[in-house]
Every structure is written in C-alpha cells, then in structure tokens.
Scaffold this active site. Sequence first.
Site, PDB file in Angstrom:
ATOM      1  N   LYS A  13      78.122  41.485  31.424  1.00  0.00           N
ATOM      2  CA  LYS A  13      79.375  42.047  30.869  1.00  0.00           C
ATOM      3  C   LYS A  13      79.227  43.564  30.920  1.00  0.00           C
ATOM      4  O   LYS A  13      78.168  44.106  30.673  1.00  0.00           O
ATOM      5  CB  LYS A  13      79.442  41.852  29.220  1.00  0.00           C
ATOM      6  CG  LYS A  13      80.847  42.601  28.654  1.00  0.00           C
ATOM      7  CD  LYS A  13      80.770  42.338  27.300  1.00  0.00           C
ATOM      8  CE  LYS A  13      81.863  43.228  26.503  1.00  0.00           C
ATOM      9  NZ  LYS A  13      83.283  43.187  27.085  1.00  0.00           N
ATOM     10  N   ASN A 193      76.394  50.192  32.874  1.00  0.00           N
ATOM     11  CA  ASN A 193      75.133  50.200  33.261  1.00  0.00           C
ATOM     12  C   ASN A 193      74.073  50.098  32.186  1.00  0.00           C
ATOM     13  O   ASN A 193      72.790  50.454  32.398  1.00  0.00           O
ATOM     14  CB  ASN A 193      74.780  51.582  34.332  1.00  0.00           C
ATOM     15  CG  ASN A 193      75.781  51.629  35.637  1.00  0.00           C
ATOM     16  OD1 ASN A 193      76.162  50.393  36.110  1.00  0.00           O
ATOM     17  ND2 ASN A 193      76.490  52.533  35.914  1.00  0.00           N
ATOM     18  N   ARG A 194      74.305  49.453  31.038  1.00  0.00           N
ATOM     19  CA  ARG A 194      73.331  49.343  30.053  1.00  0.00           C
ATOM     20  C   ARG A 194      72.770  50.579  29.345  1.00  0.00           C
ATOM     21  O   ARG A 194      72.017  50.640  28.831  1.00  0.00           O
ATOM     22  CB  ARG A 194      72.294  48.352  30.440  1.00  0.00           C
ATOM     23  CG  ARG A 194      72.731  46.990  30.990  1.00  0.00           C
ATOM     24  CD  ARG A 194      73.334  46.519  29.663  1.00  0.00           C
ATOM     25  NE  ARG A 194      73.844  45.022  29.986  1.00  0.00           N
ATOM     26  CZ  ARG A 194      74.775  44.586  30.437  1.00  0.00           C
ATOM     27  NH1 ARG A 194      75.776  45.513  30.885  1.00  0.00           N
ATOM     28  NH2 ARG A 194      75.117  43.224  30.647  1.00  0.00           N
ATOM     29  N   LEU A 195      73.274  51.922  29.799  1.00  0.00           N
ATOM     30  CA  LEU A 195      73.169  53.160  29.251  1.00  0.00           C
ATOM     31  C   LEU A 195      73.861  53.369  28.060  1.00  0.00           C
ATOM     32  O   LEU A 195      74.697  54.556  27.984  1.00  0.00           O
ATOM     33  CB  LEU A 195      73.048  54.418  30.344  1.00  0.00           C
ATOM     34  CG  LEU A 195      72.029  54.437  31.292  1.00  0.00           C
ATOM     35  CD1 LEU A 195      72.277  55.394  32.376  1.00  0.00           C
ATOM     36  CD2 LEU A 195      70.664  54.297  30.804  1.00  0.00           C
TER      37      LEU A 195
END
Length: 216
Positions: A13, A193-195
């Site tokens: 996601k 980007n999961r940051l």
Amino acid sequence: MNTPTSSIADWRKNYERGELLESHANTDPLKQFDVWLQDAVKAQCPEPNAMTLATVGSDLRPSTRIVLIKGYDERGISWFTSYGSRKGTELAGNPFAALQFHWVELERTVRIEGRVEKMSAEESDAYFNSRPLASRISAITSPQSQVVASRQWLDDRASVVAKEHGENPMRPADWGGYRLIPDRWQFWQGRRNRLHDRLAYAVDARGQWNMERLAP
C-alpha cells in the site's frame, strides 16, 4: 482452501494522504488528538471512536480488545466496561495500559500509554443511566469474559433480568468507568516509501510535554 493469486508478503500500500511536521503539530498532545479525532469524524471513518486497549496479566501475557472511547479531557481517556472482565482483572493487578486508534482512511495511528484508574461511582452512574435500556440490561446480564452454557442461556437470562429490573435498572457494582492518564503519546502519519512521520510526546520531570521525532 483457495490458492491466493499473490503471497500475503507481497501485498503493498502506498501512503500519500498527508504529512505530520513539527511546525504544524500542537505542542499539547491532547489538542493534537482532538484535531485528529475530529478529522476522522469529518472523513466519516467507520467507528472513529473505536480503540484497541492493551493490558498485561499477572502471567505477563498481553491481551488486546476493541473498546469505545467515551470521553477525553485533561484528566485522561475514558471508557466503560465490566470490572470482572479479563481487562478489569488485569488492570486490578497491573494498572498500566496502552490504547491505539487506527484511522485507515486517513493513514493515521495514535498510540497512548499511561496509568489507569477507576472513575467515580457518580460518573459511572451518570453514564450507565444515559445508555439505552437494552444496553443496561445487557450489562447486568453478562458475566463478561466468563464461560457460559450457550447463546440460549444468555438470551434467557436477559429476559429474566429485564423482568426483574424494569425500566430503571441500577448500575451493577461490577460495571463502570476507567480513565487512562497519559504519560506517553505517539502520532503516526503514513508517508511515501515507508518514510512515515512519527511524533512522540512524553512528560518530563516538570510535568511538561516534550515532542520528539522518531524514525519510522
């Protein structure tokens, strides 16, 4: 069992609904929570008042369940339940707990930790008497978390309780409110980007809230 078209490990996601920067976050976590909860209501998130409650028993095994927030102010976060339930028993032995809200549509999570205390009998009475009659009957009927013989036993017991207590049942002594007094908050906002953004608040020695950014 049907074979999935892809492995669960491959599910992905992208998070791109918002951001959480220190410059825009409130220095008071309760006020920040109020903003986010109202955002969840405005966005029509399903049951925005639902929160996960985590407790730990004397055997050191954690347990979680969903409860509904019933109030929040400078004193803490409140909900109501059976004192004889598993959560009630665990809180009696270890009065520290954690709460979590997850508003999927907004890609936001709030985590709250602190000490839990029982609300006053007057507060519990007031809330109990505001509930629909059927909910009050259910609270008296159910020996929450205990093994019962069958669904039929519950239904039969509810009928008996309704006849015994009439239109104005009194709050049972083993049912009432709890209030978690926060000493830690964490606000999580999904990012690309999961940051992700994570802002944590903790009380210092002076009783003031300090905000810090945590790595995602």
